[in-house]
Design an enzyme around this catalytic site. Structure first.
Site, PDB file in Angstrom:
ATOM      1  N   ASP A   1       0.807  -1.223   0.000  1.00  6.44           N
ATOM      2  CA  ASP A   1       0.000   0.000   0.000  1.00  6.44           C
ATOM      3  C   ASP A   1       0.837   1.268   0.000  1.00  6.44           C
ATOM      4  OD1 ASP A   1      -2.201  -1.719   0.136  1.00  6.44           O
ATOM      5  OD2 ASP A   1      -2.152  -1.725   2.324  1.00  6.44           O
TER       6      ASP A   1
ATOM      7  N   GLY B   1      -4.590  -4.296  -3.790  1.00  5.99           N
ATOM      8  CA  GLY B   1      -5.559  -3.223  -4.015  1.00  5.99           C
ATOM      9  C   GLY B   1      -4.758  -2.006  -4.422  1.00  5.99           C
ATOM     10  N   HIS B   2      -4.768  -1.694  -5.708  1.00  9.64           N
ATOM     11  CA  HIS B   2      -3.961  -0.588  -6.230  1.00  9.64           C
ATOM     12  C   HIS B   2      -4.897   0.551  -6.647  1.00  9.64           C
ATOM     13  CE1 HIS B   2      -0.460  -3.546  -7.340  1.00  9.64           C
ATOM     14  NE2 HIS B   2      -0.739  -3.510  -6.051  1.00  9.64           N
TER      15      HIS B   2
ATOM     16  N   LYS C   1       1.811   1.983  -5.161  1.00  6.28           N
ATOM     17  CA  LYS C   1       2.313   1.365  -6.415  1.00  6.28           C
ATOM     18  C   LYS C   1       1.367   1.654  -7.580  1.00  6.28           C
ATOM     19  CE  LYS C   1       2.356  -2.652  -4.293  1.00  6.28           C
ATOM     20  NZ  LYS C   1       2.155  -2.237  -2.893  1.00  6.28           N
TER      21      LYS C   1
ATOM     22  N   GLN D   1       1.891  -6.183  -3.277  1.00 11.88           N
ATOM     23  CA  GLN D   1       2.460  -6.293  -1.928  1.00 11.88           C
ATOM     24  C   GLN D   1       3.772  -5.490  -1.801  1.00 11.88           C
ATOM     25  OE1 GLN D   1       1.358  -9.632  -3.425  1.00 11.88           O
ATOM     26  NE2 GLN D   1      -0.555  -8.734  -2.766  1.00 11.88           N
TER      27      GLN D   1
HETATM   28  P1  GDP Z   1      -0.759   0.275  -3.544  1.00 16.12           P
HETATM   29  O1  GDP Z   1      -1.394  -0.990  -3.078  1.00 16.12           O
HETATM   30  O2  GDP Z   1       0.707   0.310  -3.298  1.00 16.12           O
HETATM   31  O3  GDP Z   1      -1.123   0.609  -4.965  1.00 16.12           O
HETATM   32  O4  GDP Z   1      -1.378   1.442  -2.644  1.00 16.12           O
HETATM   33  P2  GDP Z   1      -2.916   1.630  -2.229  1.00 16.12           P
HETATM   34  O5  GDP Z   1      -3.667   2.116  -3.398  1.00 16.12           O
HETATM   35  O6  GDP Z   1      -3.427   0.424  -1.537  1.00 16.12           O
HETATM   36  O7  GDP Z   1      -2.781   2.729  -1.100  1.00 16.12           O
HETATM   37  C1  GDP Z   1      -2.227   3.964  -1.347  1.00 16.12           C
HETATM   38  C2  GDP Z   1      -3.276   5.030  -0.992  1.00 16.12           C
HETATM   39  O8  GDP Z   1      -2.649   6.292  -0.924  1.00 16.12           O
HETATM   40  C3  GDP Z   1      -4.356   5.176  -2.047  1.00 16.12           C
HETATM   41  O9  GDP Z   1      -5.548   5.542  -1.432  1.00 16.12           O
HETATM   42  C4  GDP Z   1      -3.838   6.301  -2.935  1.00 16.12           C
HETATM   43  O10 GDP Z   1      -4.873   7.007  -3.600  1.00 16.12           O
HETATM   44  C5  GDP Z   1      -3.172   7.186  -1.914  1.00 16.12           C
HETATM   45  N1  GDP Z   1      -2.010   7.953  -2.374  1.00 16.12           N
HETATM   46  C6  GDP Z   1      -1.028   7.589  -3.237  1.00 16.12           C
HETATM   47  N2  GDP Z   1      -0.076   8.547  -3.302  1.00 16.12           N
HETATM   48  C7  GDP Z   1      -0.481   9.528  -2.459  1.00 16.12           C
HETATM   49  C8  GDP Z   1       0.105  10.772  -2.057  1.00 16.12           C
HETATM   50  O11 GDP Z   1       1.177  11.167  -2.472  1.00 16.12           O
HETATM   51  N3  GDP Z   1      -0.595  11.490  -1.135  1.00 16.12           N
HETATM   52  C9  GDP Z   1      -1.788  11.091  -0.616  1.00 16.12           C
HETATM   53  N4  GDP Z   1      -2.389  11.855   0.276  1.00 16.12           N
HETATM   54  N5  GDP Z   1      -2.353   9.919  -0.971  1.00 16.12           N
HETATM   55  C10 GDP Z   1      -1.696   9.165  -1.877  1.00 16.12           C
HETATM   56  P1  IMO Z   2      -0.987  -4.242  -2.237  1.00 15.20           P
HETATM   57  O1  IMO Z   2      -0.593  -4.779  -3.579  1.00 15.20           O
HETATM   58  C1  IMO Z   2      -1.056  -4.729   2.089  1.00 15.20           C
HETATM   59  C2  IMO Z   2      -1.044  -8.852   3.583  1.00 15.20           C
HETATM   60  C3  IMO Z   2      -2.291  -9.318   4.317  1.00 15.20           C
HETATM   61  C4  IMO Z   2      -1.658 -10.314   5.282  1.00 15.20           C
HETATM   62  C5  IMO Z   2      -0.553 -10.954   4.449  1.00 15.20           C
HETATM   63  C6  IMO Z   2      -0.926 -12.284   3.815  1.00 15.20           C
HETATM   64  O2  IMO Z   2      -2.249  -3.466  -2.263  1.00 15.20           O
HETATM   65  O3  IMO Z   2       0.157  -3.539  -1.596  1.00 15.20           O
HETATM   66  P2  IMO Z   2      -2.490 -12.924   1.749  1.00 15.20           P
HETATM   67  O4  IMO Z   2      -3.954 -12.671   1.517  1.00 15.20           O
HETATM   68  O5  IMO Z   2      -1.601 -12.324   0.723  1.00 15.20           O
HETATM   69  O6  IMO Z   2      -2.179 -14.369   1.995  1.00 15.20           O
HETATM   70  O7  IMO Z   2      -2.185 -12.175   3.147  1.00 15.20           O
HETATM   71  O8  IMO Z   2      -0.241 -10.008   3.426  1.00 15.20           O
HETATM   72  N1  IMO Z   2      -1.294  -8.309   2.227  1.00 15.20           N
HETATM   73  C7  IMO Z   2      -1.256  -7.004   1.935  1.00 15.20           C
HETATM   74  N2  IMO Z   2      -1.064  -5.924   2.726  1.00 15.20           N
HETATM   75  N3  IMO Z   2      -1.212  -4.576   0.761  1.00 15.20           N
HETATM   76  C8  IMO Z   2      -1.358  -5.653  -0.041  1.00 15.20           C
HETATM   77  O9  IMO Z   2      -1.365  -5.556  -1.383  1.00 15.20           O
HETATM   78  C9  IMO Z   2      -1.442  -6.935   0.538  1.00 15.20           C
HETATM   79  N4  IMO Z   2      -1.621  -8.179   0.052  1.00 15.20           N
HETATM   80  C10 IMO Z   2      -1.516  -9.012   1.099  1.00 15.20           C
HETATM   81  O10 IMO Z   2      -2.926  -8.259   4.967  1.00 15.20           O
HETATM   82  O11 IMO Z   2      -1.054  -9.632   6.342  1.00 15.20           O
HETATM   83 MG    MG Z   3      -2.898  -1.610  -1.787  1.00 18.44          MG
END
Ligand code: GDP
Ligand code: IMO
Ligand code: MG
Length: 422
Positions: A13, A40-41, A16, A220
């Site tokens: 998170d 979840g991207h 990415k 991840q």
């Molecule tokens: P990922 O799994 O690595 O793609 O990241 P996620 O989407 O799960 O979580 C990142 C969260 O931060 C999302 O809600 C994005 O919209 C938000 N985000 C990404 N870059 C920024 C930033 O520079 N500032 C803020 N405030 N939010 C951001």
């Molecule tokens: P993105 O791509 C954050 C965590 C789960 C758990 C562990 C194992 O959005 O960064 P799994 O279901 O993969 O067997 O769970 O990994 N986990 C993540 N945490 N972002 C993710 O994906 C994750 N995908 C799995 O919360 O701790």
């Molecule tokens: Mg994510």
């Protein structure tokens, strides 16, 4: 643009999705190489928000080719759902989205086993319950069903029957009923799915030969890597850049740059060690301002200070050529900011995460403290215009992590991205 792998440097998170989507504008092909719909991207642009779970974040760039590689565990039902959501939003995917025929499928019984294990286990991992662990387990045990077999009526029925028979006791349910449900679910979607299945290794190689540029998208983060992360509190695949080649079916020489995405602080979802976790109002403030709730499961994310031990480790493990530092705007109102530079463990100073799981609880973070910049960075579009103290913070992180910060992200929208001219 050079071929570039995008990896998470922390526990996921990091942003990415945002950065892959940003870079996809200049690339031709985007390939996901591991994980599944546990990811979840989030992508925000032109007032729209999308969350990609299985389909590469590049899909929102309408002319780009997107590949789901052999290293991914692929839930066919979830794929069709995500595909339909994209189509409803006006994104035509047919003819530019391909899934590897070698990708292992996640079937409903993998999801059941994942959830049952989480329920029963004393040492919970806090998985996403998407069936990721059980599907990779079957792959390694040579009991998996690959996509090429899933779309073949006869092969699928034969392999499914054998697998259910093997798992009868473990599942503890009416196997015939489950089999019929799985077949019925599959039969509804398989005709559609066949249009997306291909040998993605050949497609990727051809594109590279034709001079096209590629973004390799991880899911991840490095600390969730099954080899290098905080085992056993990890996912069941390798998010590190070394897996980008294996999981997409191309040699490592095809990857010319590796950008590590790092949040300006740290978050984690699920169980497991997190030395810089803040169980207080500062952590709560990060969670609120940063909107730190899981994009896949909606769970609140645990929050804490930036851990330079973690990101420096990620720099080594991934051969990072640059860092994209995200969410610095979230720290705009913090008077003091801490950065972890080592862990105290039984009187010794550690500069890497120990491998023994029983040591995790005893790690005490050692911090340096810097002044916050106390001003709004979210509208800034040029690096030079960032507050001096924000630039000092970035310089400190670069030094501690031994890697240049090449991109700074100051907001969730694609526009809120500063590319540095280093
Ligand atoms: P990922 O799994 O690595 O793609 O990241 P996620 O989407 O799960 O979580 C990142 C969260 O931060 C999302 O809600 C994005 O919209 C938000 N985000 C990404 N870059 C920024 C930033 O520079 N500032 C803020 N405030 N939010 C951001
Ligand atoms: P993105 O791509 C954050 C965590 C789960 C758990 C562990 C194992 O959005 O960064 P799994 O279901 O993969 O067997 O769970 O990994 N986990 C993540 N945490 N972002 C993710 O994906 C994750 N995908 C799995 O919360 O701790
Ligand atoms: Mg994510």
């Amino acid at each position: 643009m050079k071929n570039c792998a995008i990896v998470g440097t922390q526990w996921g998170d990091e942003g990415k999705g945002k950065i892959v989507h940003f870079l996809a504008e200049k690339a031709d092909v985007i390939v996901r190489y591991q994980g599944g719909n546990n990811a979840g991207h989030t992508i925000i642009f032109d007032g729209k928000k999308f969350v990609c779970h299985l389909i590469p974040s590049g899909i929102l760039e309408k002319s780009k080719i997107c590949l789901i590689g052999n290293g991914v565990v692929f839930d066919p039902l979830e794929f069709i759902k995500e595909l339909e959501e994209l189509e409803e939003a006006g994104y035509d995917c047919q003819g530019r989205l391909w899934v590897s025929d070698c990708a292992h499928t996640i079937l409903p019984y993998h999801r059941l086993l994942d959830a049952a294990k989480e329920l029963k286990s004393k040492n919970k991992i806090g998985t996403t319950k998407k069936g990721i662990g059980p599907a990779y387990t079957d792959k390694a045990a040579r009991q998996g069903i690959r996509l090429a077999e899933y779309i073949d009526d006869e092969a699928f029925e034969k392999l499914l029957s054998a697998n259910l028979e093997n798992k009868k006791e473990e599942l503890g349910c009416d196997i015939d009923k489950l089999k019929n449900e799985i077949l019925a679910g599959r039969n509804k979607i398989v005709g559609r799915l066949r249009n997306f299945v291909a040998d993605t290794s050949i497609l990727l190689a051809q594109n590279i030969k034709d001079g096209k540029s590629v973004v390799f998208e991880s899911a991840q983060g490095t600390m969730l890597d099954v080899d290098h992360g905080t085992y056993p509190y990890v996912t069941s695949s390798n998010p590190v850049s070394g897996a980008a080649s294996c999981g997409s079916g191309i040699g490592p020489g095809a990857i010319q740059e590796v950008i590590g995405i790092a949040k300006a602080y740290t978050t984690r979802v699920g169980e497991g060690p997190f030395p810089t976790e803040l169980d207080d109002e500062i952590g709560e403030k990060m969670q609120n301002i940063g909107g730190e709730f899981g994009a896949t499961t909606g769970r609140p994310r645990r929050c804490g200070w930036f851990d330079a031990v973690v990101v420096k480790t990620a720099a080594r493990l991934n051969s990072l050529t640059g860092i994209a530092l995200t969410k610095i705007d979230v720290l705009d109102s913090f008077e003091k900011i801490k950065v972890c530079v080592g862990y105290k463990y039984r009187g010794k100073m550690l500069t890497a995460m120990p491998a023994n799981r029983y040591a995790y609880q005893e790690l005490k973070p050692e911090y340096i403290e810097v002044d916050g910049w106390m001003s709004d960075t979210s509208q800034i579009t040029a690096y030079d215009n960032l507050p001096m103290k924000a630039k000092d913070y970035i310089a400190k992180l670069e030094k501690l992590c031994d890697t240049p910060v090449s991109i700074v992200s100051v907001g969730p929208d694609r526009k809120a991205t500063i590319v540095r001219d280093l």
